[in-house]
Design an enzyme around this catalytic site. Structure first.
Site, short mmCIF file in Angstrom:
data_model
loop_
_atom_site.label_atom_id
_atom_site.label_comp_id
_atom_site.label_asym_id
_atom_site.label_seq_id
_atom_site.Cartn_x
_atom_site.Cartn_y
_atom_site.Cartn_z
N CYS A 251 0.83 -1.21 0.00
CA CYS A 251 0.00 0.00 0.00
C CYS A 251 0.87 1.27 0.00
O CYS A 251 1.50 1.55 -1.00
CB CYS A 251 -0.99 -0.04 1.17
SG CYS A 251 -2.41 1.05 0.92
N HIS A 336 -3.86 -5.19 -0.01
CA HIS A 336 -3.49 -5.74 1.30
C HIS A 336 -3.56 -7.26 1.31
O HIS A 336 -4.62 -7.84 1.57
CB HIS A 336 -4.42 -5.18 2.38
CG HIS A 336 -4.15 -3.75 2.71
ND1 HIS A 336 -3.44 -3.37 3.82
CD2 HIS A 336 -4.47 -2.61 2.07
CE1 HIS A 336 -3.35 -2.05 3.87
NE2 HIS A 336 -3.97 -1.57 2.79
N GLU A 338 -2.48 -9.21 3.52
CA GLU A 338 -2.75 -9.72 4.88
C GLU A 338 -4.24 -9.68 5.19
O GLU A 338 -4.68 -10.21 6.23
CB GLU A 338 -1.97 -8.91 5.91
CG GLU A 338 -2.62 -7.61 6.36
CD GLU A 338 -2.62 -6.52 5.30
OE1 GLU A 338 -3.35 -5.53 5.48
OE2 GLU A 338 -1.88 -6.64 4.29
#
Length: 364
Positions: A251, A336, A338
């Site tokens: 990001c 993202h 994660e």
């Protein structure tokens, strides 16, 4: 029907009326919207939303409460929450508090009963902009004067980045990561720990010299709030470390890597925020459904004058979603992997980082 007690005021005089939940303070924020259907706790506690008022397009928020294990930071810095319907009596065996109670604790105002479909279309038509969340008694004229005087701060990263380094270790680690925290979600640390990586988390303004002294196997640059050009310290550090360590950015970290190679970034009209953005991996041809939260994107034309290769593209608007420089062992993605919240299509990127560090070790 009870009377409205809170409202939103925009610079152009538009007003949206609703009811208060969370804190009752007045606040000026940048208004954005998020299309995720779940994960309001992770959104509330994502440091990337510092100084932003988030409109949730999913109509019902608060119904499963809040739980200690799901925070992405210990001290949420979200500007405000704007929702269609708020539920203050959650039903979930893991819940330890209501959303409104936690928002009171961290001075985060909320407003519900707003037509969030109309409000989201307004943001899409006119872009992200300043908004005042205030008491119903504030006149439109006074609200517009406040908006005219108050600017959104540009110190968001320094506000959410840790002041000192700390360690996030795991049993029998195979690798050591220096993670530059620009507002890092804790699930990134958990994702690295699960892959046998000990993580030394360092502040955003850490120098290249300090990172070299840590002797890491790899360098990670996290997500974070705001304009990447507001953190020239990180850009300088990454530029000085080119080619020295396997490097992975997510990001804001992706934007910082691109800027460090001489590319440019620009602000999107209303950004990408949600858990349903399709991204094409240009190397495999596969489509990933991704979790996203960002206002800025990398200018694809500016990458032509750098050694970075575009590896991922957003299928909604063709913006750059990933780059890599094989020679320097550097790669990054705008989204993202994660998740938290979001789909888990992109977890392989952490494995790619591990493989890169393993190859360097074997060839040392």
């Amino acid at each position: 029907m009870k009377e409205f007690n809170r409202k939103l005021v925009f610079e152009d005089g538009n007003e949206y009326l609703g009811y208060s939940f969370g804190d009752t303070c007045d606040k000026v924020c940048e208004i954005v919207f998020n299309t995720s259907m779940v994960g309001y706790q992770e959104i509330l506690s994502d440091p990337s939303y510092t100084y932003q008022a988030v409109v949730m397009t999913y109509p019902l928020i608060g119904n499963y409460g809040m739980t200690e294990e799901d925070y992405e930071t210990k001290h949420p810095t979200l500007g405000a929450f704007i929702v269609g319907e708020y539920n203050d009596t959650p039903s979930n065996f893991r819940s330890t508090a209501t959303l409104g109670k936690i928002m009171e604790q961290y001075c985060i105002p909320g407003i519900y009963g707003v037509d969030t479909r109309k409000l989201t279309r307004y943001i899409r038509d006119f872009g992200s902009r300043k908004v005042l969340i205030t008491d119903i008694s504030t006149s439109k004229e006074d609200g517009m004067k406040i908006l005219e005087k108050v600017d959104i701060p540009t110190d968001a990263v320094s506000k959410v980045s840790p002041k000192e380094s700390y360690h996030a270790n795991t049993r029998n680690p195979k690798f050591h990561i220096a993670a530059i925290d620009c507002g890092m979600k804790q699930n990134i640390v958990r994702s690295l720990n699960q892959r046998k990586c000990a993580v030394t988390v360092v502040p955003y303004n850490t120098t290249a010299e300090y990172i070299r002294k840590l002797g890491p196997d790899g360098v990670f640059i996290s997500n974070g709030p705001g304009d990447p050009k507001d953190v020239p310290e990180v850009i300088k550090t990454i530029r000085e470390l080119h080619g020295e360590y396997p490097t992975f950015g997510i990001c804001l970290g992706h934007q910082i890597i691109c800027l460090s190679y001489g590319a440019e970034c620009y602000k999107l009209k209303f950004g990408h925020r949600g858990g349903n953005h399709p991204v094409k991996n240009m190397q495999t041809g596969k489509i990933e459904i991704t979790s996203q939260n960002h206002s800025y994107a990398v200018d694809s034309d500016s990458l032509k004058h750098t050694p970075l290769e575009v590896t991922h593209i957003n299928l909604l608007d063709n913006t750059v979603e990933g780059v890599a420089c094989e020679k320097d062992k550097v790669f990054s993605v705008q989204y993202h992997p994660e998740s938290a919240p979001g789909p888990e299509d992109s977890g392989y990127l952490f494995d790619r980082f591990i493989k890169m560090m393993q190859e360097v070790k074997e060839n040392a």
